[in-house]
Scaffold this active site. Structure first.
Site, short mmCIF file in Angstrom:
data_model
loop_
_atom_site.label_atom_id
_atom_site.label_comp_id
_atom_site.label_asym_id
_atom_site.label_seq_id
_atom_site.Cartn_x
_atom_site.Cartn_y
_atom_site.Cartn_z
N ARG A 34 0.85 -1.20 0.00
CA ARG A 34 0.00 0.00 0.00
C ARG A 34 0.89 1.25 0.00
O ARG A 34 2.02 1.20 0.46
CB ARG A 34 -0.86 0.03 1.28
CG ARG A 34 -1.98 -0.99 1.29
CD ARG A 34 -2.85 -0.81 2.52
NE ARG A 34 -2.21 -1.35 3.74
CZ ARG A 34 -2.24 -0.74 4.92
NH1 ARG A 34 -2.80 0.46 5.04
NH2 ARG A 34 -1.65 -1.29 5.97
N TYR A 139 -2.41 -20.91 7.77
CA TYR A 139 -1.45 -19.89 8.23
C TYR A 139 -0.39 -20.55 9.11
O TYR A 139 0.80 -20.32 8.95
CB TYR A 139 -2.24 -18.84 9.00
CG TYR A 139 -1.47 -17.82 9.78
CD1 TYR A 139 -1.35 -17.92 11.17
CD2 TYR A 139 -0.89 -16.73 9.15
CE1 TYR A 139 -0.69 -16.95 11.90
CE2 TYR A 139 -0.23 -15.75 9.89
CZ TYR A 139 -0.14 -15.87 11.27
OH TYR A 139 0.53 -14.91 11.99
C1 VAH Z 1 -3.36 -13.77 13.81
N1 VAH Z 1 -2.47 -11.91 15.10
O1 VAH Z 1 -4.35 -13.70 14.49
C2 VAH Z 1 -2.09 -13.08 14.32
C3 VAH Z 1 -1.27 -14.00 15.19
C4 VAH Z 1 -1.32 -15.56 17.18
C5 VAH Z 1 -2.12 -14.72 16.25
O2 VAH Z 1 -0.56 -14.91 14.43
O3 VAH Z 1 -3.34 -14.36 12.76
#
Ligand code: VAH
Length: 315
Positions: A34, A139
């Site tokens: 951005r 993730y």
């Molecule tokens: C998330 N804030 O929620 C980040 C982090 C432990 C959480 O990895 O994806």
């Protein structure tokens, strides 16, 4: 010179400010996909999409970059919606920086991991540093892969890459984007604006969290620690504050007595359920003298104080 990617994000914006204070803004280059609204920090900015490998190499070579704080990423909730894009963004860009360091084009890298690496089979309370990592979010899988890259590039090529398994981070300066733990940021805004908050994380869900000031200090302390003191080359466990939605609501009610919380758990509940309640960070204490300064009480005082002026609200 220091490069910060994701420098307009929740961590990157505060880390860039701190790095400019320590090293001088002329020695920091901030980048993000951005454009900054107004570059109030007067730190040199360039646009960088970290999905573009050649752009990463060009920016490092053309600006004589020696250190990178690679914060550009897709967080857990968004990565669950767009898993392939999340995988590519969260892993390929790290590999590009590690390759540059392997080729001696960079001397030091910081990369954020997360307590999201823990999942099935991990102790829920005081999760140990070397606990099994069987993440149940895409993730988390990317973070486990990233930690593996860091350990291998350190082991095989002597790359000085350092990482922290951040808990959920709470801050007021820059909104987070797409995190599961972001409920604990939203709640402060809504408490001031509406005196009520509908939490997408259900009652009784304890998660490891941390106030941003502690997370930034931890990052700087880790990066300034003598290399020979560091024994962990995946990522350091870090514990800050463990709380449930009802506990943070009760703390807010001490300041806004008619604040009400309600619950409407959504798809992010399953991600939160797979994560630990608290983390054992003994190794960080031993290797680089880590200790948190904020608890739920002092964090809540800070958050409400700063948000009142940011939102121009006096309740
Ligand atoms: C998330 N804030 O929620 C980040 C982090 C432990 C959480 O990895 O994806």
């Amino acid at each position: 010179k220091i490069l910060v990617t994701g420098a307009l994000g929740q961590i990157g914006s505060e880390l860039a400010e701190k790095l400019a204070q320590i090293y001088g803004s002329e020695n920091v280059l901030i980048t993000d996909i951005r454009e900054p609204e107004q570059n109030h920090l007067d730190i040199p900015y360039q646009k960088l999409d970290v999905n573009d490998e050649q752009a990463i190499k060009d920016i490092v070579i053309n600006n004589q970059i020696t250190e990178v704080y690679h914060l550009a990423a897709m967080l857990s909730a968004t990565a669950e919606k767009y898993p392939i894009q999340g995988w590519n963004l969260n892993t390929n860009s790290l590999l590009t920086f590690l390759e540059l360091a392997k080729d001696k084009k960079l001397s030091k890298i910081f990369w954020p991991s997360s307590i999201a690496v823990f999942g099935r089979g991990a102790a829920a309370d005081m999760t140990p540093q070397e606990e099994v990592t069987n993440p149940l979010s895409m993730y988390g899988v990317a973070k486990v892969a990233g930690e593996g890259f860091c350990e291998i590039y350190h082991q095989k090529y002597g790359v000085d890459v350092r990482s922290i398994r951040y808990p959920g981070l709470i801050s007021w300066k820059t909104l987070p984007g797409g995190g599961t733990t972001d409920y604990a940021v939203d709640i402060y805004y809504k408490a001031l604006e509406d005196k009520k908050y509908e939490s997408f994380i259900g009652e009784g869900t304890a998660l490891p969290m941390m106030y941003m000031d502690d997370a930034i200090r931890a990052t700087i302390e880790l990066m300034q620690a003598p290399k020979e003191d560091l024994t962990i080359h995946t990522a350091y466990n870090l514990q800050g504050i463990t709380f449930t939605p009802e506990e943070i609501a009760a703390e807010i009610k001490k300041h806004i007595s008619d604040f009400e919380i309600s619950y409407a758990p959504d798809y992010r509940q399953a991600i939160a359920d797979s994560w630990p309640n608290s983390i054992d960070d003994t190794q960080a204490q031993k290797d680089w003298n880590w200790k948190p300064e904020f608890d739920l009480d002092s964090m809540t005082v800070e958050m409400l104080k700063h948000l009142k002026s940011k939102l121009q609200i006096n309740v």
